[in-house]
Design a protein around this motif. Sequence first.
Motif, PDB file in Angstrom:
ATOM      1  N   HIS A 106       0.917  -1.135   0.006  1.00 40.19           N
ATOM      2  CA  HIS A 106       0.059   0.157   0.015  1.00 40.19           C
ATOM      3  C   HIS A 106       0.734   1.336  -0.015  1.00 40.19           C
ATOM      4  CE1 HIS A 106      -4.013  -1.958   1.656  1.00 40.19           C
ATOM      5  NE2 HIS A 106      -3.535  -2.437   0.649  1.00 40.19           N
ATOM      6  N   CYS A 107       2.180   1.276   0.634  1.00 42.51           N
ATOM      7  CA  CYS A 107       2.899   2.410   0.800  1.00 42.51           C
ATOM      8  C   CYS A 107       4.176   2.416  -0.035  1.00 42.51           C
ATOM      9  CB  CYS A 107       3.337   2.568   2.161  1.00 42.51           C
ATOM     10  SG  CYS A 107       2.259   2.874   3.614  1.00 42.51           S
ATOM     11  N   GLN A 108       4.069   1.400  -1.005  1.00 37.89           N
ATOM     12  CA  GLN A 108       5.035   1.339  -2.140  1.00 37.89           C
ATOM     13  C   GLN A 108       6.400   1.772  -1.347  1.00 37.89           C
ATOM     14  OE1 GLN A 108       4.241   0.930  -5.999  1.00 37.89           O
ATOM     15  NE2 GLN A 108       3.178  -0.222  -4.103  1.00 37.89           N
ATOM     16  N   MET A 109       6.705   0.927  -0.287  1.00 40.86           N
ATOM     17  CA  MET A 109       7.833   1.229   0.301  1.00 40.86           C
ATOM     18  C   MET A 109       9.308   0.999  -0.121  1.00 40.86           C
ATOM     19  SD  MET A 109       6.627   0.214   4.090  1.00 40.86           S
ATOM     20  CE  MET A 109       5.487   1.206   5.278  1.00 40.86           C
ATOM     21  N   LEU A 110       9.191   0.100  -1.286  1.00 39.59           N
ATOM     22  CA  LEU A 110      10.523  -0.374  -1.979  1.00 39.59           C
ATOM     23  C   LEU A 110      10.783   0.574  -3.006  1.00 39.59           C
ATOM     24  CD1 LEU A 110      10.815  -4.205  -2.199  1.00 39.59           C
ATOM     25  CD2 LEU A 110      11.250  -2.420  -0.271  1.00 39.59           C
ATOM     26  N   THR A 111      10.037   1.673  -3.311  1.00 44.84           N
ATOM     27  CA  THR A 111      10.175   2.926  -3.999  1.00 44.84           C
ATOM     28  C   THR A 111      11.554   3.348  -4.170  1.00 44.84           C
ATOM     29  OG1 THR A 111       7.915   3.535  -4.260  1.00 44.84           O
ATOM     30  CG2 THR A 111       9.706   5.240  -4.954  1.00 44.84           C
ATOM     31  N   GLY A 112      12.501   3.381  -5.068  1.00 42.25           N
ATOM     32  CA  GLY A 112      13.694   3.897  -5.156  1.00 42.25           C
ATOM     33  C   GLY A 112      14.762   2.632  -5.279  1.00 42.25           C
ATOM     34  N   LYS A 113      14.481   1.648  -4.868  1.00 40.85           N
ATOM     35  CA  LYS A 113      15.193   0.364  -4.758  1.00 40.85           C
ATOM     36  C   LYS A 113      15.028  -0.614  -6.034  1.00 40.85           C
ATOM     37  CE  LYS A 113      14.246   0.005   0.222  1.00 40.85           C
ATOM     38  NZ  LYS A 113      15.644   0.874   0.561  1.00 40.85           N
ATOM     39  N   PHE A 114      15.985  -1.366  -6.205  1.00 38.81           N
ATOM     40  CA  PHE A 114      16.091  -2.183  -7.352  1.00 38.81           C
ATOM     41  C   PHE A 114      16.197  -3.691  -7.012  1.00 38.81           C
ATOM     42  CE2 PHE A 114      17.714   1.667  -8.547  1.00 38.81           C
ATOM     43  CZ  PHE A 114      17.072   2.202  -9.886  1.00 38.81           C
ATOM     44  N   GLY A 115      15.663  -4.761  -7.603  1.00 33.16           N
ATOM     45  CA  GLY A 115      15.673  -5.904  -7.437  1.00 33.16           C
ATOM     46  C   GLY A 115      15.684  -6.825  -8.447  1.00 33.16           C
ATOM     47  N   CYS A 116      16.026  -8.404  -8.262  1.00 36.11           N
ATOM     48  CA  CYS A 116      15.813  -9.468  -9.199  1.00 36.11           C
ATOM     49  C   CYS A 116      15.927 -10.795  -8.695  1.00 36.11           C
ATOM     50  CB  CYS A 116      17.293  -9.275 -10.045  1.00 36.11           C
ATOM     51  SG  CYS A 116      18.630  -9.594  -8.956  1.00 36.11           S
ATOM     52  N   SER A 117      15.344 -11.684  -9.521  1.00 36.91           N
ATOM     53  CA  SER A 117      15.069 -12.699  -8.917  1.00 36.91           C
ATOM     54  C   SER A 117      15.612 -14.171  -9.613  1.00 36.91           C
ATOM     55  CB  SER A 117      13.495 -13.000  -8.851  1.00 36.91           C
ATOM     56  OG  SER A 117      12.792 -12.059  -7.909  1.00 36.91           O
ATOM     57  N   VAL A 118      16.038 -15.050  -8.866  1.00 34.06           N
ATOM     58  CA  VAL A 118      16.518 -16.204  -9.355  1.00 34.06           C
ATOM     59  C   VAL A 118      15.683 -17.508  -9.038  1.00 34.06           C
ATOM     60  CG1 VAL A 118      18.816 -15.368  -9.565  1.00 34.06           C
ATOM     61  CG2 VAL A 118      18.198 -16.887  -7.681  1.00 34.06           C
ATOM     62  N   CYS A 119      15.470 -18.554  -9.745  1.00 36.11           N
ATOM     63  CA  CYS A 119      14.819 -19.658  -9.528  1.00 36.11           C
ATOM     64  C   CYS A 119      15.642 -20.976 -10.237  1.00 36.11           C
ATOM     65  CB  CYS A 119      13.530 -19.646 -10.002  1.00 36.11           C
ATOM     66  SG  CYS A 119      12.527 -21.335  -9.874  1.00 36.11           S
ATOM     67  N   THR A 120      15.562 -22.094  -9.468  1.00 36.27           N
ATOM     68  CA  THR A 120      16.078 -23.306  -9.949  1.00 36.27           C
ATOM     69  C   THR A 120      14.899 -24.149  -9.844  1.00 36.27           C
ATOM     70  OG1 THR A 120      16.764 -24.220  -8.013  1.00 36.27           O
ATOM     71  CG2 THR A 120      18.618 -23.015  -9.482  1.00 36.27           C
ATOM     72  N   ALA A 121      14.760 -25.177 -11.034  1.00 35.80           N
ATOM     73  CA  ALA A 121      13.845 -26.001 -11.018  1.00 35.80           C
ATOM     74  C   ALA A 121      14.292 -27.509 -11.721  1.00 35.80           C
ATOM     75  CB  ALA A 121      12.514 -25.532 -12.004  1.00 35.80           C
ATOM     76  N   GLY A 122      13.367 -28.296 -11.370  1.00 30.72           N
ATOM     77  CA  GLY A 122      13.848 -29.776 -11.957  1.00 30.72           C
ATOM     78  C   GLY A 122      13.610 -29.831 -13.417  1.00 30.72           C
ATOM     79  N   GLY A 123      12.268 -29.763 -13.781  1.00 31.26           N
ATOM     80  CA  GLY A 123      11.831 -29.969 -15.210  1.00 31.26           C
ATOM     81  C   GLY A 123      11.445 -28.633 -15.918  1.00 31.26           C
ATOM     82  N   SER A 124      10.753 -27.629 -15.062  1.00 28.14           N
ATOM     83  CA  SER A 124      10.069 -26.685 -15.712  1.00 28.14           C
ATOM     84  C   SER A 124       9.403 -25.562 -14.903  1.00 28.14           C
ATOM     85  CB  SER A 124       8.965 -26.994 -16.952  1.00 28.14           C
ATOM     86  OG  SER A 124       7.955 -27.810 -15.873  1.00 28.14           O
ATOM     87  N   GLY A 125       8.854 -24.492 -15.317  1.00 30.10           N
ATOM     88  CA  GLY A 125       8.400 -23.657 -14.460  1.00 30.10           C
ATOM     89  C   GLY A 125       9.157 -22.437 -13.969  1.00 30.10           C
ATOM     90  N   GLU A 126      10.663 -22.788 -14.252  1.00 32.30           N
ATOM     91  CA  GLU A 126      11.544 -21.823 -13.588  1.00 32.30           C
ATOM     92  C   GLU A 126      11.310 -20.006 -13.936  1.00 32.30           C
ATOM     93  OE1 GLU A 126      13.375 -22.979 -17.423  1.00 32.30           O
ATOM     94  OE2 GLU A 126      12.228 -24.020 -15.746  1.00 32.30           O
TER      95      GLU A 126
END
Length: 222
Positions: A106-126
């Motif tokens: 609601h407060c958009q508290m991560l405004t001004g920050k930067f992010g990224c994500s990583v994922c491992t999977a067995g077969g799919s969906g990563e």
Amino acid sequence: MKVIGVNASPRGKDSNTLRLVNAVLAGAKDEGADTEFIDLYTLRIEYCTACGTCYATGECTLLDDFSDLFDRIMNADGIVLGAPNYIDAVPAPMKALFDRMADAIHCQMLTGKFGCSVCTAGGSGESEVVGYMNKVLATLGANIAGGIGVAIGRDPNALGKAETEAHTLGKTLARSIRGELTYPEQDEMHRQKREYFCQLVKYNKDRFAHEYEWYTQMGWMK
């Protein structure tokens, strides 16, 4: 420049996702960032009870590790999320963390920050899991620098290549924090989202007293 990595894998030091999170952090560190790693499975994050207290006071009634973790996230310039694919979604501790951040959304508290994500999977969906985690970061107000997903079951050697890509992603994240890379389309999306939540908070200012005060202090209340 501070970058924090949060890994939601129950496998501890044997986690494949850990290798990707650490690679991102290493890339950011090579660009001068101070980095911190957090194993989410070592923390106790209770399930949100939807009591609404955070909207009114900014505090959570649950006494666990959430508040400390959230403070560490707020003190970071960059956030790296890591999770294995659990039925095309994140493991329960990561989802519990997300659910506890409604006030921050609601407060958009991560405004001004930067992010990224990583994922491992067995077969799919990563890719779907990376997309979901990045969407959460964006919903919180952060600009997204990218993401890495890898299906190890199809190619056991793919993890090594993904680590190289994750290291590059870490460098990109750090360059984004320094302002060397810009994201005008995301900036506009965030502007529109802040306006939406500003109206939501204004219409509910009696119940959302903390959030109304937040928007006022940030100079976003219109």
